[in-house]
Design an enzyme around this catalytic site. Structure first.
Site, PDB file in Angstrom:
ATOM      1  N   ASN A   1       0.912  -0.937   0.112  1.00 45.26           N
ATOM      2  CA  ASN A   1      -0.295  -0.028   0.174  1.00 45.26           C
ATOM      3  C   ASN A   1       1.593   1.092  -0.092  1.00 45.26           C
ATOM      4  OD1 ASN A   1      -1.792   1.812   0.625  1.00 45.26           O
ATOM      5  ND2 ASN A   1      -3.154   1.000   1.516  1.00 45.26           N
TER       6      ASN A   1
ATOM      7  N   HIS B   1       1.067   5.921   1.901  1.00 41.21           N
ATOM      8  CA  HIS B   1       1.596   6.688   3.195  1.00 41.21           C
ATOM      9  C   HIS B   1       2.730   7.771   2.270  1.00 41.21           C
ATOM     10  CE1 HIS B   1      -0.396   6.220   6.227  1.00 41.21           C
ATOM     11  NE2 HIS B   1      -0.657   4.382   6.334  1.00 41.21           N
TER      12      HIS B   1
ATOM     13  N   HIS C   1      -5.644   3.497  -1.560  1.00 41.61           N
ATOM     14  CA  HIS C   1      -6.904   3.958  -1.108  1.00 41.61           C
ATOM     15  C   HIS C   1      -7.762   5.110  -1.317  1.00 41.61           C
ATOM     16  CE1 HIS C   1     -10.352   4.350   2.730  1.00 41.61           C
ATOM     17  NE2 HIS C   1     -10.721   4.652   1.663  1.00 41.61           N
TER      18      HIS C   1
ATOM     19  N   ARG D   1      -9.123   8.236  -0.633  1.00 40.08           N
ATOM     20  CA  ARG D   1     -11.039   8.265  -0.350  1.00 40.08           C
ATOM     21  C   ARG D   1     -11.127   9.016  -1.009  1.00 40.08           C
ATOM     22  NH1 ARG D   1     -10.535   7.842   5.439  1.00 40.08           N
ATOM     23  NH2 ARG D   1      -8.752   6.157   6.000  1.00 40.08           N
TER      24      ARG D   1
ATOM     25  N   ARG E   1      -6.997  13.090   1.266  1.00 38.34           N
ATOM     26  CA  ARG E   1      -6.687  13.331   1.612  1.00 38.34           C
ATOM     27  C   ARG E   1      -5.457  13.089   1.465  1.00 38.34           C
ATOM     28  NH1 ARG E   1      -7.550  10.102   7.360  1.00 38.34           N
ATOM     29  NH2 ARG E   1      -9.993  11.204   6.922  1.00 38.34           N
TER      30      ARG E   1
ATOM     31  N   GLU F   1      -8.672   0.178  -2.777  1.00 40.44           N
ATOM     32  CA  GLU F   1      -9.222   0.274  -1.310  1.00 40.44           C
ATOM     33  C   GLU F   1     -10.753   1.455  -2.001  1.00 40.44           C
ATOM     34  OE1 GLU F   1      -6.744  -1.773   1.772  1.00 40.44           O
ATOM     35  OE2 GLU F   1      -7.189   0.873   1.368  1.00 40.44           O
TER      36      GLU F   1
ATOM     37  N   THR G   1      -8.269   3.515   8.525  1.00 35.07           N
ATOM     38  CA  THR G   1      -9.820   2.404   9.009  1.00 35.07           C
ATOM     39  C   THR G   1      -9.395   2.137  10.490  1.00 35.07           C
ATOM     40  OG1 THR G   1      -8.570   2.484   6.225  1.00 35.07           O
ATOM     41  CG2 THR G   1     -10.880   0.929   7.717  1.00 35.07           C
TER      42      THR G   1
ATOM     43  N   GLU H   1     -10.616  -9.616   2.376  1.00 32.74           N
ATOM     44  CA  GLU H   1     -10.131  -8.885   3.735  1.00 32.74           C
ATOM     45  C   GLU H   1      -9.930  -9.428   5.192  1.00 32.74           C
ATOM     46  OE1 GLU H   1      -6.207  -5.768   4.372  1.00 32.74           O
ATOM     47  OE2 GLU H   1      -7.336  -6.036   2.189  1.00 32.74           O
TER      48      GLU H   1
ATOM     49  N   HIS I   1      -3.932  -4.763   8.221  1.00 35.19           N
ATOM     50  CA  HIS I   1      -3.579  -3.251   8.864  1.00 35.19           C
ATOM     51  C   HIS I   1      -2.994  -3.996  10.145  1.00 35.19           C
ATOM     52  CE1 HIS I   1      -6.001   0.609   9.739  1.00 35.19           C
ATOM     53  NE2 HIS I   1      -5.529   0.218  10.756  1.00 35.19           N
TER      54      HIS I   1
END
Length: 241
Positions: free
Chosen positions: A7, A10, A43, A45, A49, A70, A101, A151, A191
């Site tokens: 992922n 970040h 993801h 969103r 963000r 996602e 999340t 998941e 996660h």
């Protein structure tokens, strides 16, 4: 052998902190693939963000492995997914006030609604996953939506405060894995997984993919992205599936 999906959200978080052009999650995704990632996750969103529309557009054009998107179960995101055709869509809960999340999607009681949402994606050849807690009722409900994957949320396991609590959560994940597979679902996990807590899964069979982002990006700040991804990829490659 289970897969490692990286992922890169970040990386975009760091970029958006200054509303700058760097670091670029698209470049990070390419480096991750070259270093052993078998899928890239972003993801998108609703509040944008971190990952931006530009990012997913470019990633769809450049990702060589698999692109996993996602997203919340909204009409806007459904339209984006149908247009971009990622390899897999994972439906996640979304709260604009959360840092990340916070738990799994509530599927129980919403099976028909989610099935209707996923139907156009399936018709377009897009695979679907639901991000859920390892709860028997949620897993049973997920199997009724038409999703091919779940998941399992490993955050509670990762954040456990003592060994007994962590072991209890680990066993809960194993039970969820077994239930989901018996219901014909393929199982991903993710996660809060890092270079230490993932080692408990070394003897676990049946996991299709581990989704890891924050731990890899955090390590990459110190060691560089290729080392951080290849180190995690080597760990996952040692698992038996």
């Amino acid at each position: 052998m289970p897969n490692l999906a990286v992922n890169v959200d970040h990386v975009a978080t760091i970029r958006q902190a200054r509303l700058a052009a760097e670091p670029d999650p698209v470049l990070a995704a390419s480096l991750a693939e070259l270093s052993g990632a078998t899928a890239i996750i972003v993801h998108l969103r609703e509040d944008r963000r971190h990952i931006q529309d530009r990012d997913v557009e470019l990633l769809r054009q450049t990702v060589k492995t698999r692109l996993h998107l996602e997203m919340a179960a909204t009409a806007e995101m459904q339209g984006i997914a149908l247009r971009l055709a990622p390899d897999l869509v994972c439906l996640v809960p979304e709260n604009r006030r959360e840092l990340t999340t916070e738990g799994g999607l509530d599927v129980a009681g919403r099976e028909a609604v989610l099935a209707a949402f996923l139907a156009p994606l399936a018709k377009a050849g897009i695979e679907a996953s639901l991000f859920i807690d390892p709860d028997p009722a949620q897993i049973a409900a997920a199997a009724k939506t038409g999703a091919g994957y779940v998941e399992l949320h490993t955050g509670t396991y990762a954040e456990a405060k003592n060994p007994d609590a962590r072991q209890a959560e680990f066993e809960r994940l194993l039970a969820g894995l077994d239930q989901a597979r018996r219901l014909g679902l393929r199982v991903n996990m993710g996660h809060g997984l890092d270079y230490v807590n993932i080692l408990a899964f070394a003897g676990v069979s049946g996991v299709n993919e581990y989704s890891i982002g924050h731990a890899i990006v955090a390590r990459a700040v110190v060691t560089g992205l290729p080392e951080a991804v290849s180190r995690m990829a080597n760990i996952v490659a040692g698992f038996v599936s």
